[in-house]
Design an enzyme around this catalytic site. Structure first.
Site, short mmCIF file in Angstrom:
data_model
loop_
_atom_site.label_atom_id
_atom_site.label_comp_id
_atom_site.label_asym_id
_atom_site.label_seq_id
_atom_site.Cartn_x
_atom_site.Cartn_y
_atom_site.Cartn_z
CG PHE A 19 -1.83 1.24 1.20
CD1 PHE A 19 -2.94 1.29 0.36
CD2 PHE A 19 -1.53 2.36 1.97
CE1 PHE A 19 -3.74 2.43 0.31
CE2 PHE A 19 -2.33 3.50 1.91
CZ PHE A 19 -3.44 3.52 1.09
CG ASP A 38 5.65 3.50 2.04
OD1 ASP A 38 5.66 4.06 3.16
OD2 ASP A 38 4.63 3.40 1.34
CE LYS A 48 -0.81 5.49 8.06
NZ LYS A 48 -0.45 5.03 6.70
C1 LIG Z 1 -0.77 5.26 5.28
C2 LIG Z 1 0.24 4.84 4.30
C3 LIG Z 1 0.43 5.55 3.10
C4 LIG Z 1 -0.45 6.72 2.70
O1 LIG Z 1 -0.39 7.77 3.61
P1 LIG Z 1 -1.54 8.89 3.59
O2 LIG Z 1 -1.07 9.89 4.61
O3 LIG Z 1 -2.82 8.22 3.97
O4 LIG Z 1 -1.59 9.44 2.22
C5 LIG Z 1 1.42 5.12 2.24
N1 LIG Z 1 2.20 4.07 2.55
C6 LIG Z 1 2.06 3.37 3.69
C7 LIG Z 1 2.96 2.22 3.98
C8 LIG Z 1 1.06 3.72 4.59
O5 LIG Z 1 0.88 3.00 5.71
#
Ligand SMILES: *Cc1c(COP(=O)(O)O)cnc(C)c1O
Length: 401
Positions: free
Chosen positions: A138, A223, A252
């Site tokens: 994701f 990421d 986050k």
């Molecule tokens: C939450 C998340 C995103 C997206 O972040 P947003 O602030 O919701 O756009 C991307 N990559 C990972 C691994 C995430 O947990």
């Protein structure tokens, strides 16, 4: 009942993008959420790995008050001391040379993708643009990041999707090797897939990916949006595998609840982002930067990375013991630090509902995985209460429910 009232009002005015929990939070303090009837819940989600210091931490409340009266926003046309101070404090924790601040995870990954492409095309003079990601990953909800995401449900109905993205199976080095072409710019991975069900990549695989990227002369993007900021018992999850990415993203937990994202990169790759190449109105503004700096100070003072590692190791042990006791109910327990997934043998909605009624807020992902992302300030006693609660719920359930 206030909740019913709010539910109806929401349905009349909001785009119905969220399958919301049957809970309206009126206030929150520490690791406790309080609803409109005064019921208290133990927060084991932290706003999806955001509120690492818990809610209304006195130091964060204090910096917000002070900074609100001093400077909130002027834009990135100006030098802002708060932004520079944050970068100076963050970079030594990353092993990276440069940072670009933005406002969310998706925006950070979008920035990382743009950076990788521009580095290849403008700095290296190569027509390389493809980004390879893993199945069930994701990476966000913008057009580029949802295309990078390895889950079809996220992409449905949004075509045509931008070209230049390929997905390969999880932990399959041969498949990754095969997917790399002269057009490949970067490989992008989560160290521990979060939304995908708490699936850690092995240290060996990550090291092999690093070597592969080096031998093919392409970039490695990590990421760390969910796994970073001490969540896994290391400041950044990739540090546990001993690798150094070329670019990595965070968001986050950066500002404990205020929107913030960051793209970190090496000096070499930073050449891609010269004046006018990329930007954002809000990113790294004085207010959010001051808060993020205070977050780092509190993490240091309260030893939250070590806490995450120690408490997480203990919690993982407790969850594994529960799996031993209930092998037909729990099929797997995975995670590092305070990022833990408990995979049930059956769809977990009923169990999740019962846990909520018992006062535990957590997330159910991929239908079967109970995902725990508690504030890093959570106590062992609180986690023990959850383990006991889960044992009671699962012990009484008949599976398949
Ligand atoms: C939450 C998340 C995103 C997206 O972040 P947003 O602030 O919701 O756009 C991307 N990559 C990972 C691994 C995430 O947990």
């Amino acid at each position: 009942m206030e909740y019913e009232e709010l539910r109806k009002r929401e349905a009349r005015v909001m785009c119905q993008t969220y399958g919301r929990y049957p809970l309206a939070v009126k206030s929150a303090k520490g690791t406790t959420l309080i609803d409109f009837d005064g019921n208290k819940y133990l927060d084991l989600l932290a706003g999806i790995a955001v509120c690492n210091l818990g809610h209304s931490h006195p130091a964060i409340v204090d910096v917000m008050r002070t900074q609100a009266e001093k400077l909130v926003h002027v834009s990135n046309l100006f030098y802002q001391e708060e932004q520079i101070a944050l970068a100076e404090k963050l970079l030594p924790l990353t092993g990276m040379d440069r940072v670009f601040f933005c406002n969310s995870g998706a925006e950070a990954n979008e920035g990382a993708i743009k950076m990788a492409r521009r580095y290849m095309q403008e700095v290296r003079g190569r027509e390389a643009y493809e980004i390879i990601t893993l199945e069930r990953s994701f990476h966000g909800r913008t057009l580029a990041t949802l295309t990078a995401t390895g889950q079809d449900k996220i992409k449905r109905g949004f075509g045509p999707l931008p070209p230049g993205f390929t997905t390969v199976p999880f932990e399959d080095l041969a498949a990754l090797n095969k997917a790399i072409t002269p057009r490949t710019a970067a490989v992008m991975v989560e160290v521990i897939q979060g939304e995908g069900g708490i699936r850690p990549l092995s240290h060996a695989y990550l090291q092999q990916v690093r070597e592969l990227c080096d031998s093919k002369d392409i970039l490695l993007i990590v990421d760390e949006i969910q796994s970073g900021m001490g969540r896994t018992g290391h400041f950044w999850a990739h540090q546990a595998s001993g690798i150094t990415p070329d670019i990595f993203t965070a968001a986050k937990a950066l500002a404990n609840g205020l929107p913030m994202g960051a793209v970190f990169c090496s000096q070499e790759v930073a050449q891609a982002f010269g004046p006018g190449s990329h930007g954002t109105t809000f990113g790294g503004g004085a207010f959010v930067s001051a808060v993020a700096t205070r977050v780092l100070e509190v993490m240091e003072q309260e030893g939250l990375v070590e806490r995450s590692r120690e408490l997480g190791a203990w919690m993982l042990g407790e969850c594994l013991a529960l799996k031993e006791a209930l092998p037909h109910k729990i099929v797997d327990v995975r995670g590092r630090g305070l990022m833990i997934g408990i995979e049930l043998a059956f769809p977990g909605q009923a169990v999740w509902n019962q846990l909520l009624q018992a006062g535990f807020v957590l997330n159910l992902t991929q239908e079967r995985v109970l995902r725990l992302l508690p504030p890093l300030v959570v106590t062992r006693e609180a986690l023990q209460r959850f383990v006991d609660g889960l044992q009671a719920v699962l012990g009484a359930s008949h599976g398949g429910a």
